[in-house]
Write an enzyme that holds these catalytic residues in place. Structure first.
Site, PDB file in Angstrom:
ATOM      1  N   ARG A   5      -7.435  -3.376   9.191  1.00 43.76           N
ATOM      2  CA  ARG A   5      -6.427  -4.290   9.812  1.00 43.76           C
ATOM      3  C   ARG A   5      -7.240  -4.798  10.946  1.00 43.76           C
ATOM      4  O   ARG A   5      -7.204  -5.895  11.234  1.00 43.76           O
ATOM      5  CB  ARG A   5      -5.354  -3.417   9.913  1.00 43.76           C
ATOM      6  N   LYS A  35       0.684  -1.502   0.405  1.00 37.97           N
ATOM      7  CA  LYS A  35      -0.140  -0.016  -0.303  1.00 37.97           C
ATOM      8  C   LYS A  35       0.599   1.316   0.134  1.00 37.97           C
ATOM      9  O   LYS A  35       0.894   2.068  -0.473  1.00 37.97           O
ATOM     10  CB  LYS A  35      -0.979   0.317   1.633  1.00 37.97           C
ATOM     11  N   LYS A  66      -4.834   5.491  14.537  1.00 38.90           N
ATOM     12  CA  LYS A  66      -4.510   5.088  13.260  1.00 38.90           C
ATOM     13  C   LYS A  66      -6.318   5.229  12.551  1.00 38.90           C
ATOM     14  O   LYS A  66      -7.655   6.420  13.426  1.00 38.90           O
ATOM     15  CB  LYS A  66      -4.155   3.566  13.625  1.00 38.90           C
ATOM     16  N   ARG A 121       3.059   6.174  -3.246  1.00 43.73           N
ATOM     17  CA  ARG A 121       4.184   6.599  -3.957  1.00 43.73           C
ATOM     18  C   ARG A 121       4.546   6.654  -5.167  1.00 43.73           C
ATOM     19  O   ARG A 121       5.167   7.560  -5.601  1.00 43.73           O
ATOM     20  CB  ARG A 121       5.227   6.265  -3.121  1.00 43.73           C
ATOM     21  N   ASP A 172       1.598  -1.194  11.966  1.00 42.34           N
ATOM     22  CA  ASP A 172       0.385  -1.532  11.603  1.00 42.34           C
ATOM     23  C   ASP A 172       0.307  -3.090  11.846  1.00 42.34           C
ATOM     24  O   ASP A 172      -1.528  -3.384  11.214  1.00 42.34           O
ATOM     25  CB  ASP A 172       0.766  -1.566   9.702  1.00 42.34           C
ATOM     26  N   GLN A 177       4.871   9.244   7.304  1.00 44.19           N
ATOM     27  CA  GLN A 177       4.142  10.501   6.427  1.00 44.19           C
ATOM     28  C   GLN A 177       4.517  11.925   6.789  1.00 44.19           C
ATOM     29  O   GLN A 177       4.569  12.611   5.671  1.00 44.19           O
ATOM     30  CB  GLN A 177       2.644  10.165   6.948  1.00 44.19           C
TER      31      GLN A 177
HETATM   32  C1  S3P Z   1       2.401   4.907   6.178  1.00 41.94           C
HETATM   33  C2  S3P Z   1       3.387   4.741   7.347  1.00 41.94           C
HETATM   34  C3  S3P Z   1       2.885   4.526   8.404  1.00 41.94           C
HETATM   35  C4  S3P Z   1       1.979   3.481   8.617  1.00 41.94           C
HETATM   36  C5  S3P Z   1       1.112   3.849   7.491  1.00 41.94           C
HETATM   37  C6  S3P Z   1       1.646   4.000   6.517  1.00 41.94           C
HETATM   38  C7  S3P Z   1       2.954   5.615   5.143  1.00 41.94           C
HETATM   39  O1  S3P Z   1       2.426   5.472   8.930  1.00 41.94           O
HETATM   40  O2  S3P Z   1       0.867   3.703   9.711  1.00 41.94           O
HETATM   41  O3  S3P Z   1       0.036   2.674   7.516  1.00 41.94           O
HETATM   42  O4  S3P Z   1       2.848   4.924   3.841  1.00 41.94           O
HETATM   43  O5  S3P Z   1       4.323   6.277   5.172  1.00 41.94           O
HETATM   44  P1  S3P Z   1       2.560   7.041  10.088  1.00 41.94           P
HETATM   45  O6  S3P Z   1       3.841   6.784   8.735  1.00 41.94           O
HETATM   46  O7  S3P Z   1       2.213   8.249  10.197  1.00 41.94           O
HETATM   47  O8  S3P Z   1       3.720   6.127  11.188  1.00 41.94           O
END
Ligand code: S3P
Length: 430
Positions: A390, A23, A343, A28, A316, A170
């Site tokens: 999840r 995902k 989350k 990206r 996750d 993120q």
């Molecule tokens: C993700 C980063 C994670 C993850 C999310 C996807 C990403 O979150 O929990 O499911 O694709 O960058 P955080 O970066 O906020 O921890």
């Protein structure tokens, strides 16, 4: 809202599964493909609802994106080719779409509005809106721009050196994406290393990124060039079948072409530390991302402590790790995982409430949970995903162990990241 009857008391899961695309990497690939010059083809793109939201947002900014049977083709416009959207950008349930898109929009000289579903409306955005404002973006929204709906007017941004209070890919990615459009060098320093797919994909698209310890930097005004991306299988989706294979008696499962990026493999370390039989074969590297096949079979497990640096490497996977811990000998303690509260649901609350309904001995703490393993058999009940993919998949795997009928409310949430989940589970039951 769908209510789905689940399989119970399954006698072993056996077989091989091609795990759907990652995902994080699929999001990206759409974003970098859109802001690069030239045509990008993506193979094994995850057709989950979250990634489809990303496609929809970029189409609304004028990017042509074609979905073929096996690939997605993006006709990249370059960063300066994105167009002011006439419509509101709908991010659906996707935090990654929201936060990374804000980073791109910070540097684009136009106005956009972002909206999402009920769950997105509760997730904090000031972790990205604050640093993006420091870079020069003008952002407003509910509660001073902490929650959707948001509006953003981007433009000329300036480079910053940002010390993030959270280990979040993120946040890191949003700032790096804004940094790509700023004069000078932008850097982000994290308390622990988060997943590094943005850094790897930036290199795949011909960009330069420097990593020094917990600091990542990019220099602005780089040109990105289209490339063909093969998306590895999502280890976060594989995790449900890895745990199923470890805890359901008489199981042996092989999962093909799973992404093995070290910032994501905390689940393998946990399984091994608890005593599971996991083996890795056919390791290769595709677009700077390591990939391999995983095989797991049932074994006796022991409870452990999970805390510190490993948490971002398995954040996750904590819902399914909680189920794993219910089947281990002894106590498992999960600490330093306060991020679970922000989350798709508050995952400390939803994991504890739904596993408790089944009779598991589990309690919440401020920053995690404690699970007392093998303290009794799990019993079938009606449980709820609360709209969290999840949580839904974890409960479907739990059902394989329960006595008595089990039903899952809001089962449709699973399509956010793994639309073929039930098909794959059925194929392993045989
Ligand atoms: C993700 C980063 C994670 C993850 C999310 C996807 C990403 O979150 O929990 O499911 O694709 O960058 P955080 O970066 O906020 O921890």
């Amino acid at each position: 809202m769908k209510k789905k009857q689940l399989f119970t008391m399954v006698n072993g899961l056996t077989g091989t599964i091609d795990i759907p695309g990652d995902k994080s990497i699929s999001h990206r690939a759409i974003m970098f493909g859109s802001i690069a010059n030239g045509n990008t083809t993506i193979t094994n793109f995850l057709e989950g609802e979250d990634c489809l939201s990303t496609i929809d947002c970029f189409r609304k900014m004028g990017v042509e994106i074609k979905r073929n049977e096996d690939t997605v083709e993006i006709f990249g416009t370059g960063l300066s080719g994105l167009k002011e959207p006439v419509e509101i950008l709908n991010v659906g349930n996707s935090g990654t779409t929201t936060r990374l898109l804000l980073g791109i929009l910070a540097g684009t000289p136009f106005h956009s509005c972002l909206i999402g579903d009920e769950s997105i409306a509760k997730r904090p955005m000031n972790r990205v809106t604050n640093p993006l404002r420091q870079m020069g973006a003008s952002i407003d929204g509910r509660e001073q721009g902490n929650f959707t709906p948001l509006s953003i007017r981007g433009g000329k941004t300036k480079a910053i050196a940002y010390k993030s209070p959270v280990a979040s890919a993120q946040v890191k990615s949003a700032i790096l994406l804004a940094g790509l459009q700023s004069e000078g060098t932008t850097s982000v320093t994290e308390p622990h290393k988060s997943r590094d797919h943005t850094e790897r994909m930036l290199r795949a698209f011909g960009g330069e990124v420097v990593e020094a310890g917990l600091t990542v930097s990019v220099t602005g005004k780089q040109e990105l060039h289209a490339v063909n991306i093969i998306v590895p299988g999502d280890i976060s989706s594989a995790a449900f079948f890895l745990v199923a294979g470890a805890i359901i008696p008489n199981s042996r499962i092989t999962l093909k072409k799973v992404g093995l990026n070290p910032t994501r493999t905390g689940i393998i370390d946990v399984l091994r530390n608890m005593g599971a039989n996991v083996s890795i074969s056919n390791e290769t590297i595709e677009n700077f991302e390591p990939v391999g096949d995983l095989t797991i079979s049932t074994s006796a497990l022991t409870g452990i402590e999970i805390s510190g640096d490993i948490i971002p490497r398995l954040i996750d996977e904590i819902p399914i790790i909680a189920l794993l811990a219910t089947q281990a000998n002894g106590k498992t303690v999960i600490k330093d995982a306060g991020e679970l509260k922000v989350k798709e649901t508050n995952r400390i609350d939803t994991v504890v409430s739904e596993l408790s309904k089944l009779g598991a001995s589990i309690e919440s703490t401020d920053d995690g949970m404690i699970i007392y393993g093998q303290s009794g058999k799990l019993t079938g009940k009606t449980v709820n995903s609360y709209g969290d993919h999840r949580i839904g998949m974890m409960l479907a795997i739990a059902a394989c162990l329960t006595e008595g009928p089990m039903a899952l409310e809001n089962s449709e949430a699973i399509a956010v990241s793994y639309p073929s989940f039930f098909e794959h589970l059925e194929s392993l039951i045989g």
